[in-house]
Design a protein around this motif. Sequence first.
Motif, short mmCIF file in Angstrom:
data_model
loop_
_atom_site.label_atom_id
_atom_site.label_comp_id
_atom_site.label_asym_id
_atom_site.label_seq_id
_atom_site.Cartn_x
_atom_site.Cartn_y
_atom_site.Cartn_z
N ALA A 389 0.83 -1.20 -0.02
CA ALA A 389 0.24 0.14 0.00
C ALA A 389 1.01 1.33 0.05
CB ALA A 389 -0.93 -0.02 1.18
N PHE A 390 1.99 1.28 0.91
CA PHE A 390 3.02 2.52 0.84
C PHE A 390 3.40 2.58 -0.45
CE2 PHE A 390 6.99 4.13 1.71
CZ PHE A 390 6.56 5.25 2.42
N TRP A 391 3.91 1.68 -1.19
CA TRP A 391 4.59 1.74 -2.50
C TRP A 391 3.54 2.17 -3.43
CZ3 TRP A 391 9.29 0.86 -4.41
CH2 TRP A 391 9.64 0.59 -6.00
N ASN A 392 2.18 1.90 -3.48
CA ASN A 392 1.37 2.25 -4.59
C ASN A 392 0.56 3.17 -4.38
OD1 ASN A 392 1.64 -0.11 -6.62
ND2 ASN A 392 1.40 -1.35 -4.69
N ASP A 393 0.62 3.91 -3.07
CA ASP A 393 -0.38 4.88 -2.68
C ASP A 393 0.45 5.96 -2.05
OD1 ASP A 393 -2.24 6.84 -1.86
OD2 ASP A 393 -3.87 5.29 -1.07
N GLU A 394 0.79 6.90 -2.94
CA GLU A 394 1.94 7.89 -2.27
C GLU A 394 1.12 8.87 -1.05
OE1 GLU A 394 4.84 9.29 -4.97
OE2 GLU A 394 4.86 6.97 -5.28
N ARG A 395 -0.10 8.81 -1.12
CA ARG A 395 -0.68 9.64 0.02
C ARG A 395 -0.46 9.03 1.27
NH1 ARG A 395 -6.53 9.17 -2.34
NH2 ARG A 395 -5.72 7.02 -2.51
N ILE A 396 -0.14 7.86 1.55
CA ILE A 396 0.08 7.25 2.80
C ILE A 396 1.66 7.70 3.19
CG2 ILE A 396 0.72 4.82 4.10
CD1 ILE A 396 -1.23 3.52 1.76
N THR A 397 1.55 8.09 4.45
CA THR A 397 2.93 8.69 5.06
C THR A 397 3.70 7.74 5.42
OG1 THR A 397 1.96 9.20 7.18
CG2 THR A 397 1.76 10.96 5.25
N SER A 398 4.95 8.09 5.71
CA SER A 398 5.72 6.83 6.63
C SER A 398 5.26 6.89 7.92
CB SER A 398 7.09 7.61 6.80
OG SER A 398 7.68 7.96 5.46
N ALA A 399 4.68 7.97 8.64
CA ALA A 399 4.04 7.61 9.80
C ALA A 399 3.02 6.61 9.98
CB ALA A 399 3.70 9.03 10.34
N GLN A 400 2.22 6.74 9.04
CA GLN A 400 0.90 6.01 8.89
C GLN A 400 1.52 4.49 8.61
OE1 GLN A 400 -1.02 8.04 5.84
NE2 GLN A 400 -2.47 8.78 7.34
N ALA A 401 2.35 4.35 7.66
CA ALA A 401 3.00 3.00 7.62
C ALA A 401 3.45 2.34 8.86
CB ALA A 401 3.98 2.95 6.32
N MET A 402 4.41 3.19 9.59
CA MET A 402 4.87 2.79 10.90
C MET A 402 3.86 2.37 11.54
SD MET A 402 8.50 4.70 11.11
CE MET A 402 8.06 6.47 10.98
N ASP A 403 2.83 3.04 12.01
CA ASP A 403 1.86 2.82 12.66
C ASP A 403 1.17 1.39 12.42
OD1 ASP A 403 2.11 4.95 14.56
OD2 ASP A 403 0.41 6.06 13.31
N ARG A 404 0.80 1.23 11.03
CA ARG A 404 0.48 -0.25 10.64
C ARG A 404 1.51 -1.11 11.08
NH1 ARG A 404 -2.26 0.76 4.73
NH2 ARG A 404 -3.05 2.77 4.79
#
Length: 413
Positions: A389-404
């Motif tokens: 999701a992080f790779w494909n959707d640039e709206r996802i921030t690093s902080a959000q990815a880390m929370d996931r």
Amino acid sequence: MSRAAMAVLLGVAAAAAPAGEVEVLHWWTSGGEAKSVDELKRALATQGHAWRDLAVQGGGGDAAMTVLRSRVTGGNPPTAAQLKGPAIQEWGRMGVLANLDDVATEQRWDAQLPKVVAEAMKYNGHYVAVPVNVHRVNWLWINRDALRKVGTRAPQSWDEFFALAEKLQRAGIVPVAHGGQPWQEFTTFETVALGVGGADFYRKAFVKLDPAALKSGTMESVLTTFRRIKAYTDKAAPRRDWNQATAMVIRGEAAMQFMGDWAKGEFLAAGKVPNKDFLCVSAPGTERSYIFNIDSFAMFQLQSAAARTAQRALVTSIMSPAFQEIFNLNKGSIPVAAGVNMGRFDLCGQESGAYFTATAMINTLVPSIAHKMAQPAAVEDAFKETVAAFWNDERITSAQAMDRFVAAARPKP
Ligand code: GAL
């Protein structure tokens, strides 16, 4: 060679037992993979056993696992299935795997296998699976001509990697061949994590699932570096199979690919020569470390005696030095059993063998999370989805990815 002579070479008794059939579930369908499986088919045929192929398309094996679940829950397990790492334990707990201790004793597996590998093949202290190989994941494959065209050496650091990618882009060569499937994104991601964060960080994050590593400045750098690579892939990447991406590098349409050394199987099957046509180099920052991915087959409990005889022949063949040599020469991996002659392995294979031993000694040998070696399926899937999701959707921030990541690591009630 006569059947009896071949059987001796494979380390098995020339088949006096009645012939049976093996049904083997695997996901080795690319050119190099299929050539490797053919060696196993040949070994069985030599002993008079038939092979029923249960090949499920889809690199990385996600689709194969779905088929396996439905076969076993339907009460119709195959003879053997490609299963690895923690999944062997999960299937062991279900009570459906066969006990291979007698063959293991006969072939002295405890002495032949590295201890960690032997332990991974056992459930409750009994062997239930047999290992085929060791793949190294953290490679960068490079088309040598493409590199020559831009007059640069293979990148030794991330700065050099991105500088090279820029030059290639300007020269009209796709810098990075990528196959847009979640497992491939995850494969690149774990390599970047090792290269940016190092082996200790990798282990804390993906083996221990330590929240302090999963949400950290280092993880942020990993995510940023990972996303930066995307700009150097082509627009047609989504859904592309990994071997199609390798083919782009083979043809020189693309210059580099992050992939485990099953990619080498494709180069070799296309008649390419390491160091002449292509280079295998450690991905930036990972020279002194090794993400391992061990392929193995778990054996299922079977009713008929003939089927069990054929299963036993399969197991014995896999662990024989002759098979481990010929299979791995085709597959791009290295043998996992001791005592195999490495003389015919090319430079990439020799290097992988040396790194495997050396990194174990300096504690920078880590299991692949993208290839089912580090975590049970549920955790691995949640990480994989986040990375994709992080790779494909640039709206996802690093902080959000880390929370996931942190949420995925939390034990479920
Ligand atoms: C890996 C497997 C390798 C390789 C790759 C692509 O998970 O361990 O053997 O073939 O998938 O299919």
